[in-house]
Design a protein around this motif. Sequence first.
Motif, PDB file in Angstrom:
ATOM      1  N   THR A   3       0.832  -1.205   0.000  1.00  0.00           N
ATOM      2  CA  THR A   3       0.000   0.000   0.000  1.00  0.00           C
ATOM      3  C   THR A   3       0.859   1.244   0.000  1.00  0.00           C
ATOM      4  O   THR A   3       1.941   1.262   0.578  1.00  0.00           O
ATOM      5  N   PHE A 164      -3.951   0.897  -1.664  1.00  0.00           N
ATOM      6  CA  PHE A 164      -4.637   2.158  -1.410  1.00  0.00           C
ATOM      7  C   PHE A 164      -3.787   3.302  -1.946  1.00  0.00           C
ATOM      8  O   PHE A 164      -2.693   3.556  -1.453  1.00  0.00           O
ATOM      9  N   SER A 184     -10.038   1.458  -1.838  1.00  0.00           N
ATOM     10  CA  SER A 184      -8.997   0.696  -2.522  1.00  0.00           C
ATOM     11  C   SER A 184      -8.986   0.987  -4.024  1.00  0.00           C
ATOM     12  O   SER A 184     -10.037   1.137  -4.654  1.00  0.00           O
TER      13      SER A 184
END
Length: 300
Positions: A3, A164, A184
Amino acid sequence: NGTSVEEFILLGFPGTWQFRISLVVIFAVTYSLTVIGNASIIALVWTSSNLHTPMYFFLCNLSFLEIWYTTGVVPKAIGVMLGTSQTISFNVCILQLFFLLSLGSTECFLLSVMAYDRYLAICYPLRYSCLMNSVLSARLALSSWLGGFLAISLLAFLTSRLTFCGPDVINHFLCDIDSCLALSCSDTWPVELATFLVSIIVVVASCVVTLVSYVYIISSILRIQSVHGRKKAFSTCSAHLSVVTIWFGSTMFLYVKPRAQSSLDLNKIVNTFNTVVTPLLNPFIYTLRNKEVKQALGWA
């Protein structure tokens, strides 16, 4: 974890400062009463020898669970509404999600076990002490806790693998599946499928076991000849039935669906009821509608 977002900002309940302060007071009072009420049930069962039965052993497990379930939500939510703790790191967000969903799954299993316990007590009263002994009750409680946490492990892992990219604002006062899926930028289909399957296994299966148990319970109660006997039999399970109706109704709305819920604001309201209000109701429902608990408290 793949992420690019290190932390999220929890939006909480947007509104005026006075509105948010009012919510903080409500949340704080509710949390205090929840902890005191559920802790009192545990202490009462522990100190009252006439309550040392499987039914109250399961109730102690439920009360212990409710304390931690609401503790995982309310203190952080108060910080969010006050504006002093609106950020939450990615890892803590996943940890909160795992913790809350695991406790929620455990509650589903515990409620179905409690329904099964009432089924044995009412349908097989003469054999109840043999059928539901201390060893079996301990195994059922332990299985509920292990099953609840194991059921969510894969779901939490899949959520932690999502990417993300931004925005980083969660329209909620806690980290839940729908909010994470909405933010997301990667394919969320595996998580949505896993959420749906886990919901079917945990929530629907537990609800079916509970409903079947109560079908047999009610049919047995209706066969009792005397009105007093029927009333006494029903009083032993009415409190549990009230808790079951409240819990499974809100939980099914939140999680038993093939795709993420579009209305995150509505989810926020139902989550408030599920994580703040319901844990408070349990001790009051069990004490006000249960004759044995009233006797232990000296109310009857």
